[in-house]
Design a protein around this motif. Structure first.
Motif, PDB file in Angstrom:
ATOM      1  N   SER A   1       0.834  -1.208   0.000  1.00 42.39           N
ATOM      2  CA  SER A   1       0.000   0.000   0.000  1.00 42.39           C
ATOM      3  C   SER A   1       0.863   1.250   0.000  1.00 42.39           C
ATOM      4  O   SER A   1       0.565   2.223  -0.698  1.00 42.39           O
ATOM      5  CB  SER A   1      -0.920   0.020   1.222  1.00 42.39           C
TER       6      SER A   1
ATOM      7  N   GLU B   1       2.269   1.662  -3.475  1.00 40.78           N
ATOM      8  CA  GLU B   1       1.237   2.154  -4.388  1.00 40.78           C
ATOM      9  C   GLU B   1       0.971   3.634  -4.166  1.00 40.78           C
ATOM     10  O   GLU B   1       0.805   4.398  -5.128  1.00 40.78           O
ATOM     11  CB  GLU B   1      -0.060   1.356  -4.196  1.00 40.78           C
ATOM     12  N   GLU B   2       0.952   4.058  -2.898  1.00 35.91           N
ATOM     13  CA  GLU B   2       0.724   5.469  -2.604  1.00 35.91           C
ATOM     14  C   GLU B   2       1.852   6.334  -3.152  1.00 35.91           C
ATOM     15  O   GLU B   2       1.611   7.391  -3.734  1.00 35.91           O
ATOM     16  CB  GLU B   2       0.580   5.678  -1.089  1.00 35.91           C
TER      17      GLU B   2
ATOM     18  N   TRP C   1       3.744   5.594  -5.681  1.00 38.25           N
ATOM     19  CA  TRP C   1       3.605   5.566  -7.139  1.00 38.25           C
ATOM     20  C   TRP C   1       2.527   6.556  -7.602  1.00 38.25           C
ATOM     21  O   TRP C   1       2.731   7.322  -8.540  1.00 38.25           O
ATOM     22  CB  TRP C   1       3.267   4.153  -7.595  1.00 38.25           C
ATOM     23  N   ASN C   2       1.396   6.528  -6.922  1.00 39.32           N
ATOM     24  CA  ASN C   2       0.309   7.444  -7.283  1.00 39.32           C
ATOM     25  C   ASN C   2       0.713   8.903  -7.069  1.00 39.32           C
ATOM     26  O   ASN C   2       0.383   9.763  -7.889  1.00 39.32           O
ATOM     27  CB  ASN C   2      -0.951   7.122  -6.475  1.00 39.32           C
ATOM     28  N   GLN C   3       1.437   9.166  -5.985  1.00 40.98           N
ATOM     29  CA  GLN C   3       1.908  10.528  -5.722  1.00 40.98           C
ATOM     30  C   GLN C   3       2.860  10.980  -6.832  1.00 40.98           C
ATOM     31  O   GLN C   3       2.766  12.113  -7.319  1.00 40.98           O
ATOM     32  CB  GLN C   3       2.609  10.604  -4.367  1.00 40.98           C
ATOM     33  N   ARG C   4       3.722  10.114  -7.260  1.00 40.29           N
ATOM     34  CA  ARG C   4       4.667  10.439  -8.319  1.00 40.29           C
ATOM     35  C   ARG C   4       3.927  10.718  -9.623  1.00 40.29           C
ATOM     36  O   ARG C   4       4.266  11.652 -10.369  1.00 40.29           O
ATOM     37  CB  ARG C   4       5.636   9.275  -8.515  1.00 40.29           C
ATOM     38  N   LYS C   5       2.887   9.917  -9.903  1.00 35.81           N
ATOM     39  CA  LYS C   5       2.097  10.137 -11.112  1.00 35.81           C
ATOM     40  C   LYS C   5       1.375  11.483 -11.051  1.00 35.81           C
ATOM     41  O   LYS C   5       1.301  12.210 -12.049  1.00 35.81           O
ATOM     42  CB  LYS C   5       1.080   9.007 -11.302  1.00 35.81           C
ATOM     43  N   ARG C   6       0.830  11.820  -9.863  1.00 38.40           N
ATOM     44  CA  ARG C   6       0.150  13.107  -9.707  1.00 38.40           C
ATOM     45  C   ARG C   6       1.127  14.253  -9.900  1.00 38.40           C
ATOM     46  O   ARG C   6       0.801  15.276 -10.522  1.00 38.40           O
ATOM     47  CB  ARG C   6      -0.515  13.196  -8.334  1.00 38.40           C
TER      48      ARG C   6
ATOM     49  N   ASP D   1       1.850  14.605 -13.659  1.00 40.70           N
ATOM     50  CA  ASP D   1       0.710  15.169 -14.404  1.00 40.70           C
ATOM     51  C   ASP D   1       0.546  16.668 -14.134  1.00 40.70           C
ATOM     52  O   ASP D   1       0.099  17.398 -14.986  1.00 40.70           O
ATOM     53  CB  ASP D   1      -0.580  14.427 -14.029  1.00 40.70           C
TER      54      ASP D   1
END
Length: 128
Positions: free
Chosen positions: A112, A115-116, A118-123, A126
């Motif tokens: 988890s 994943e968090e 990874w999502n932060q890096r994607k945000r 973007d």
């Protein structure tokens, strides 16, 4: 082929995150020597293999089946000795190999967190 500026930035971020993760670093240090072969074992194993090969050939040439079989077994032992890991390593991988998830959910918390991140890096990407 050189990396683009974006790829270099991502690589630097990954390196920084790996250095900050103490548990991962300690696991990597602990398993650093686990896969190394010992030079002494290789040399002794090669010697034992050659002795076994000589016994095998002698047994075949003299029609002594038992000597040939013993020679083959000695050859096998020599190969096993040559492939033996150093005293810090173990044959069969690290102790955590094949371990299942703990009932406390430690692995799921770790995943988890990844994943968090990874999502932060994607945000962050973007938003740029």
């Amino acid at each position: 082929m050189p990396l683009s500026e974006h790829e270099q930035r991502l690589l630097e971020q990954l390196e920084k995150q790996l250095h900050e993760d103490r548990r991962f670093a300690s696991n990597m240090k602990a398993s650093g020597n686990a896969g190394k072969l010992s030079t002494r074992h290789i040399a002794l194993g090669a010697l034992v293999f050659i002795i076994g090969l000589a016994a095998l050939i002698f047994g075949i040439s003299q029609h002594l089946i038992i000597v040939g079989v013993i020679g083959f077994i000695v050859m096998f032992g020599g190969v096993a000795l040559a492939l033996k890991k150093s005293s810090t390593g173990k044959i069969g991988g690290s102790p955590s190999f094949g371990r299942t998830k703990s009932p406390s959910g430690g692995n799921s918390q770790f995943m988890s967190g990844l994943e968090e991140k990874w999502n932060q890096r994607k945000r962050d990407q973007d938003g740029r």
